[in-house]
Design a protein around this motif. Sequence first.
Motif, PDB file in Angstrom:
ATOM      1  N   ASN A 152       0.807  -1.236   0.000  1.00 26.56           N
ATOM      2  CA  ASN A 152       0.000   0.000   0.000  1.00 26.56           C
ATOM      3  C   ASN A 152       0.833   1.275   0.000  1.00 26.56           C
ATOM      4  OD1 ASN A 152      -2.465  -1.374  -0.034  1.00 26.56           O
ATOM      5  ND2 ASN A 152      -2.641  -1.415   2.197  1.00 26.56           N
ATOM      6  N   ASP A 153       1.959   1.248  -0.743  1.00 23.40           N
ATOM      7  CA  ASP A 153       2.804   2.446  -0.797  1.00 23.40           C
ATOM      8  C   ASP A 153       2.629   3.219  -2.096  1.00 23.40           C
ATOM      9  OD1 ASP A 153       4.076   0.820  -2.630  1.00 23.40           O
ATOM     10  OD2 ASP A 153       6.070   1.010  -1.748  1.00 23.40           O
ATOM     11  N   GLY A 154       1.679   2.784  -2.935  1.00 24.04           N
ATOM     12  CA  GLY A 154       1.404   3.496  -4.174  1.00 24.04           C
ATOM     13  C   GLY A 154       2.178   3.008  -5.372  1.00 24.04           C
ATOM     14  N   ARG A 155       2.961   1.943  -5.213  1.00 24.28           N
ATOM     15  CA  ARG A 155       3.747   1.401  -6.321  1.00 24.28           C
ATOM     16  C   ARG A 155       3.433  -0.080  -6.514  1.00 24.28           C
ATOM     17  NH1 ARG A 155       7.584   4.860  -3.661  1.00 24.28           N
ATOM     18  NH2 ARG A 155       8.280   3.097  -2.382  1.00 24.28           N
ATOM     19  N   ILE A 156       3.328  -0.491  -7.781  1.00 22.47           N
ATOM     20  CA  ILE A 156       2.967  -1.870  -8.115  1.00 22.47           C
ATOM     21  C   ILE A 156       4.174  -2.792  -7.945  1.00 22.47           C
ATOM     22  CG2 ILE A 156       2.092  -3.421  -9.904  1.00 22.47           C
ATOM     23  CD1 ILE A 156       0.024  -1.477  -8.961  1.00 22.47           C
ATOM     24  N   ASP A 157       3.987  -3.860  -7.180  1.00 24.64           N
ATOM     25  CA  ASP A 157       5.024  -4.843  -6.946  1.00 24.64           C
ATOM     26  C   ASP A 157       4.763  -6.080  -7.802  1.00 24.64           C
ATOM     27  OD1 ASP A 157       6.045  -3.253  -4.608  1.00 24.64           O
ATOM     28  OD2 ASP A 157       4.058  -3.777  -3.843  1.00 24.64           O
ATOM     29  N   LEU A 158       5.767  -6.948  -7.921  1.00 24.41           N
ATOM     30  CA  LEU A 158       5.669  -8.132  -8.779  1.00 24.41           C
ATOM     31  C   LEU A 158       5.959  -9.400  -7.983  1.00 24.41           C
ATOM     32  CD1 LEU A 158       7.647  -6.844 -11.908  1.00 24.41           C
ATOM     33  CD2 LEU A 158       5.164  -7.096 -11.720  1.00 24.41           C
ATOM     34  N   TYR A 159       5.092 -10.382  -8.124  1.00 21.15           N
ATOM     35  CA  TYR A 159       5.332 -11.708  -7.561  1.00 21.15           C
ATOM     36  C   TYR A 159       5.478 -12.675  -8.726  1.00 21.15           C
ATOM     37  CZ  TYR A 159       4.875 -15.820  -4.552  1.00 21.15           C
ATOM     38  OH  TYR A 159       5.104 -16.998  -3.860  1.00 21.15           O
ATOM     39  N   VAL A 160       6.615 -13.352  -8.785  1.00 19.34           N
ATOM     40  CA  VAL A 160       6.919 -14.255  -9.893  1.00 19.34           C
ATOM     41  C   VAL A 160       6.987 -15.675  -9.364  1.00 19.34           C
ATOM     42  CG1 VAL A 160       8.539 -14.817 -11.738  1.00 19.34           C
ATOM     43  CG2 VAL A 160       8.199 -12.429 -11.065  1.00 19.34           C
ATOM     44  N   THR A 161       6.173 -16.571  -9.926  1.00 11.18           N
ATOM     45  CA  THR A 161       6.187 -17.972  -9.519  1.00 11.18           C
ATOM     46  C   THR A 161       7.226 -18.737 -10.326  1.00 11.18           C
ATOM     47  OG1 THR A 161       4.486 -18.670 -11.098  1.00 11.18           O
ATOM     48  CG2 THR A 161       3.733 -17.851  -8.950  1.00 11.18           C
ATOM     49  N   ALA A 162       7.730 -19.822  -9.726  1.00 11.97           N
ATOM     50  CA  ALA A 162       8.821 -20.557 -10.358  1.00 11.97           C
ATOM     51  C   ALA A 162       8.926 -21.951  -9.752  1.00 11.97           C
ATOM     52  CB  ALA A 162      10.142 -19.808 -10.174  1.00 11.97           C
ATOM     53  N   LEU A 163       9.789 -22.763 -10.338  1.00 12.38           N
ATOM     54  CA  LEU A 163      10.165 -24.024  -9.720  1.00 12.38           C
ATOM     55  C   LEU A 163      11.059 -23.735  -8.516  1.00 12.38           C
ATOM     56  CD1 LEU A 163      11.099 -26.314 -12.759  1.00 12.38           C
ATOM     57  CD2 LEU A 163       9.124 -26.561 -11.256  1.00 12.38           C
ATOM     58  N   GLU A 164      10.842 -24.442  -7.446  1.00 12.45           N
ATOM     59  CA  GLU A 164      11.693 -24.441  -6.250  1.00 12.45           C
ATOM     60  C   GLU A 164      11.515 -23.205  -5.370  1.00 12.45           C
ATOM     61  OE1 GLU A 164      15.678 -25.065  -7.566  1.00 12.45           O
ATOM     62  OE2 GLU A 164      15.303 -27.141  -8.161  1.00 12.45           O
ATOM     63  N   SER A 165      11.543 -22.013  -5.931  1.00 11.08           N
ATOM     64  CA  SER A 165      11.382 -20.819  -5.099  1.00 11.08           C
ATOM     65  C   SER A 165      10.804 -19.672  -5.915  1.00 11.08           C
ATOM     66  CB  SER A 165      12.724 -20.390  -4.504  1.00 11.08           C
ATOM     67  OG  SER A 165      12.575 -19.198  -3.748  1.00 11.08           O
TER      68      SER A 165
END
Length: 572
Positions: free
Chosen positions: A141-154
């Motif tokens: 909620n700081d006004g900037r879009i963050d990214l979550y990237v899914t992957a194998l293992e981590s």
Amino acid sequence: MTGRRVKRSFAVSASVAFIVIIIASLMTALGRTAASAASPVTFTDVSAAAGIRFVHNNGAFGGKYLPETLGSGCAFVDVDGDGWQDIFFVNSKSWPGHGKAPSYPALYRNNHDGTFTDITRQSGLAVEMYGLGVAAADFDNDGRIDLYVTALESNHLFRNVGGGKFVDVTRAAGVADGGFSTSAAWVDYDRDGRLDLFVAHYVDWSPKQDLFCTLDGTHKSYCTPESYKGQSPTLFRNRGDGTFENVTARAGLKDPTCKALGVAVVDFDDDGWPDLFVANDTQPNRLYRNKRDGTFSDVAVAAGVAFNEAGVARAGMGVDAADYDRSGRESLLVGNFSNEMMGLYHNEGNGLFIDEAAVAGIGRPSLLTLAFGCFFFDYDLDGWLDIFSANGHVADDIQAVQKSVTYAQPPHLFHNVGRGRFEDAARQSGRALQEPIVARGAAYGDYDNDGDLDLLISTNGGRARLVRNDGGNRGHFLTVKTVGTTSNRDGIGAKITVKVSGGATLARAVKSGSSYLSQSQLPVTFGLGSSDSVERIDIVWPSGRKDTLSNVRTNQLITVQEGRGLVPNAGR
């Protein structure tokens, strides 16, 4: 094994499909109206001219490892908050002992002139991983879009620190979530004003566990999920201090039989609490009803969305949820395996869904294709949600056993002609939608700010495509960006209802997730057709607050802040 699924799928699904297709053909012919003539819209591949040169590395070296079939996702996301959609691509990597140069995800900054600049290396996103999916939202909620990237293992959570730069905060946040992650979605499931994170998982696979499967009895082919045990999805609750708590078991979502590829957030019972639909590959789909107490219950079987009409679990890929028929209820779209047809589960409003794919006109054209990324969007801005599907088979040797099914396949574009019916419009919509490709992820967004929605398509082991919508803006439109205050900053979960002058009422939700491993733009675009004014806009926020705007000018992007209303000078 691969051969077993191909044969089972064909034997069961094709026989049922043949019957419903005959019925569908007759009903579609009877259901056509004067509205069936689609607007003259052309989709044009502008990748090269726009500077998009991303090529996906699936790591294939001949070993036929299962993850190589899944491809990766893509996203339209405004990372710098300038009102122009930037582009993000997830990348995989070479397997140990078979690599050359490292491969990274790619972030392209929008130059505001139809072109993009690759800013991956300076952005902090040049992290090598066997990546699969992406979900974008402002988790802190700081006004900037963050990214979550899914992957194998981590998996990786990249926090946006401004200036087009990101910092990997995965370990501190506690969301690495090992295993075989696929699609993800940000959702405030407990409505506390903080975005939580749902992560779908596929199967229990590693190079050491890789099995030998074959189509022709001699050569190795890609195995299917039937050969492996499933993995449970994960639900992370946002604590509000930059960290997350794994509440999967407590929320009633722990289920190691899942083999999930797609997830859509949907308030199917219209109670104001977000539910979750999960598309499983060769396992029954799940429809998790939010019980409003921090827990969920799976009602998919009772709701009629777990299986096909013959009671058989299909191979689900991408998903979406929207009110495509102006009923006021969100229905479900599911991309399925070849010989299974897409699913179009119509929400009957009583807790039940009926698969209308065949009678709606999308069943027959999608019978032989394998649909991955798919979604509802109004490409000609006529006020009716259309359907796009990115297609491509998983077996590059599929024609060894099925001559009628190809590896590379053209996309589908279905034009909504009203009364719950669609017409195949791809052939009339330009060369870009007629070229066979091995497509996987897909997203929509207005990258050139001309009002209509463009396409982003990722391919498996090939080049990505930016496909421009030419002519879709002949109709009027209104794009709404939501800014939460008590609710989460992005307003994800807000329901927007637009009453157009002349009587039509259109409802859309602000959402993360949907499609396949991908995310479309967060601002919501309403096609208004010939109506040049909006009589009323109602926004019901996740907090429960309702804001109303009146007499809003069309053909613009507006920003609405919770509790404040229209934000001056914030639109284009």
